[in-house]
Design an enzyme around this catalytic site. Structure first.
Site, PDB file in Angstrom:
ATOM      1  N   HIS A 157       0.816  -1.215   0.000  1.00 47.91           N
ATOM      2  CA  HIS A 157       0.000   0.000   0.000  1.00 47.91           C
ATOM      3  C   HIS A 157       0.853   1.270   0.000  1.00 47.91           C
ATOM      4  CE1 HIS A 157      -4.023  -1.881   0.793  1.00 47.91           C
ATOM      5  NE2 HIS A 157      -3.209  -2.895   1.047  1.00 47.91           N
ATOM      6  N   ASP A 364       3.814   9.408  -0.990  1.00 51.95           N
ATOM      7  CA  ASP A 364       2.633   8.665  -0.549  1.00 51.95           C
ATOM      8  C   ASP A 364       2.345   7.562  -1.550  1.00 51.95           C
ATOM      9  OD1 ASP A 364       0.416   8.106   1.013  1.00 51.95           O
ATOM     10  OD2 ASP A 364      -0.252  10.191   1.090  1.00 51.95           O
TER      11      ASP A 364
END
Ligand code: G6P
Length: 466
Positions: A157, A364
């Site tokens: 992720h 991110d």
């Protein structure tokens, strides 16, 4: 349909009938778990005196969960240690914050071993096993060593770092090799997959053929598969009373001012200091807009036992205070800085009341807040997303105003441009982004990954522990 066994560090257990606050992963996994009568396995978040491997089973809203408690040393060395003081900073390109310690690596190996030992007896031969995130990179290998020949997939992720950073990890090679025990490895964006392939090319004697890496008798498919929102469900939150109330409440409190909103877990990767400084720069560059805008930053604290998180919290308190001290007037506060989270419905209203969504992480994996901001907008009069080029979401959301979070001037210009953007341009940009988040939603994500996993084969030969 094969049964799904999903494994992640945290498991979001629900109370029967309550689904309002489910996070992305819970939503993504729920349909597959329910339909296949599967199980979601992981850490309960609780501490126990001594690890026993005892499993607590629960079932709510058709989803079965199985959780274990960890002992204090596990939590310290595995979760706070290797996961959040070594891998998290390193994978977010923060070598300066990366702490290398043998205890951490030892605790990480021990907990992955404990996960394999306890989940193993729940796995049946035809099950599909889907492991999630950086806490459990070597779990597939641990299962293979116990003889499991199931199709086992892994999804990362967060970003994958370039090889020049990864080699700061003493056991980098073992860690990467362990990933090649999975049948499918999923990444959020092409950039992270390419960084992984660059490592394989430079450091392993493996063959790469398109998406497939062959290493010994193992074949792993490297898939780019960006996670999405449950867009339809998220948009239906618009009709709730809570959403309408929070939108109205904010609009009233903004008294005709344009609101800019940021919503982030309190984490150094989110670039919050840089964001506050850029906003200060924007106010300095545009004195005519002082008192006409206001920044609402929502930042619920996280990982409070990790020193770098304690430090960033203190720094942000000081910075928001000093900016407010410098610019505030008796009836205007430039930054409203809030350290707690809100329900999905309330957030929907907050996003909708904001003219600008400011999502500016330094790095991110994806960033679902960017997608939520877009989903919440009124298509007839949408707000503008200002997005860091270093978020995985930037590869999909081309309609955003893309900024460099390391440059306060670039971000200040981005904010000014967003606030001044004409309606037609706002509508056009919003439509492009909305179409993308509808098409590549969370159901598309899990279906794409699971289909790739189902197709995987032939299964690697068992490599039993000696
Ligand atoms: C990121 C990670 C997740 C993690 C979440 C919250 O999104 O990718 O794996 O669960 O942060 O962090 P926490 O440490 O509270 O689980």
């Amino acid at each position: 349909m094969p049964r799904l066994i999903a494994i992640s560090n945290r498991v979001q257990t629900e109370t029967e009938g309550e689904t309002a606050n489910r996070g992305g992963l819970a939503v993504a996994l729920a349909a597959g778990l329910r339909a296949s009568n599967g199980i979601w396995f992981g850490w309960s978040g609780e501490q126990t005196e001594e690890f026993t491997g005892q499993i607590t089973f629960r079932r709510a809203n058709g989803v079965a969960t199985a959780t274990i408690d960890l002992e204090a040393q596990d939590i310290e060395e595995y979760y706070n240690g290797f996961a959040n003081r070594t891998l998290w900073p390193l994978f977010h390109y923060r070598l300066d914050l990366t702490e290398i310690a043998r205890d951490f690596a030892g605790g990480y190996a021990r907990v992955n071993h404990r996960f394999a030992e306890t989940v193993g007896p729940l796995i049946e031969p035809d099950d599909l096993v889907w492991v999630h995130d950086y806490h459990l990179l070597p779990l597939g290998q641990q299962l293979r060593e116990r003889g499991f020949r199931n199709r086992i997939g892994f999804f990362l992720h967060i970003p994958w770092p370039p090889p020049s950073l990864l080699i700061s990890l003493p056991d980098h090679r073992e860690l990467v090799e362990s990933l090649l025990d999975y049948d499918v490895v999923g990444f959020q964006s092409e950039e992270w997959r390419q960084a992984f392939m660059d490592y394989v090319t430079a450091h392993l004697d493996a063959d790469i053929d398109g998406e497939i890496v062959s290493f010994g008798n193992r074949r792993t498919r490297m898939l780019v598969c960006p996670i999405g929102l449950d867009t339809a469900d998220f948009c239906s939150a618009a009709h709730s009373m809570a959403a309408k109330q929070s939108q109205t409440q904010l609009m009233v409190s903004a008294v005709g001012r344009d609101m800019i909103v940021g919503v982030d877990r309190l984490d150094y990767s989110k670039g919050l200091q840089e964001r506050f400084i850029a906003y200060q720069q924007f106010l300095t560059n545009h004195p005519e807009l002082c008192e006409k805008v206001s920044l609402l930053q929502i930042a619920p604290p996280s990982r409070g036992d990790v020193p770098s998180y304690q430090q960033i919290r203190a720094e942000l308190n000081a910075l928001s205070g000093s900016i407010n001290g410098e610019f505030a007037t008796i009836d205007w506060v430039p930054i409203r800085y809030v350290n707690h989270g809100y329900s999905r419905e309330k957030l929907f209203g907050i996003y909708r009341a904001a003219r600008v969504g400011l999502v500016t992480p330094l790095r991110d994996g994806m960033n679902l807040v960017a997608k939520e901001y877009v989903a919440a907008q009124d298509p007839a009069d949408p707000g503008v997303l200002v997005l860091s080029r270093f978020a995985g979401a930037a590869a999909q959301l081309e309609g955003a105003v893309i900024v460099n979070p390391h440059s306060s001037e670039d971000m200040a210009d981005g904010i000014a441009r967003a606030l001044a953007m004409p309606l037609a341009e706002r509508q056009e940009r919003h439509k492009a982004m909305f179409d993308c988040i509808v098409k590549q939603d969370v159901h598309w994500w899990s279906k794409t990954f699971m289909e790739a996993l189902e197709k995987a084969g032939p299964k690697p030969a068992a490599r039993l522990l000696p």
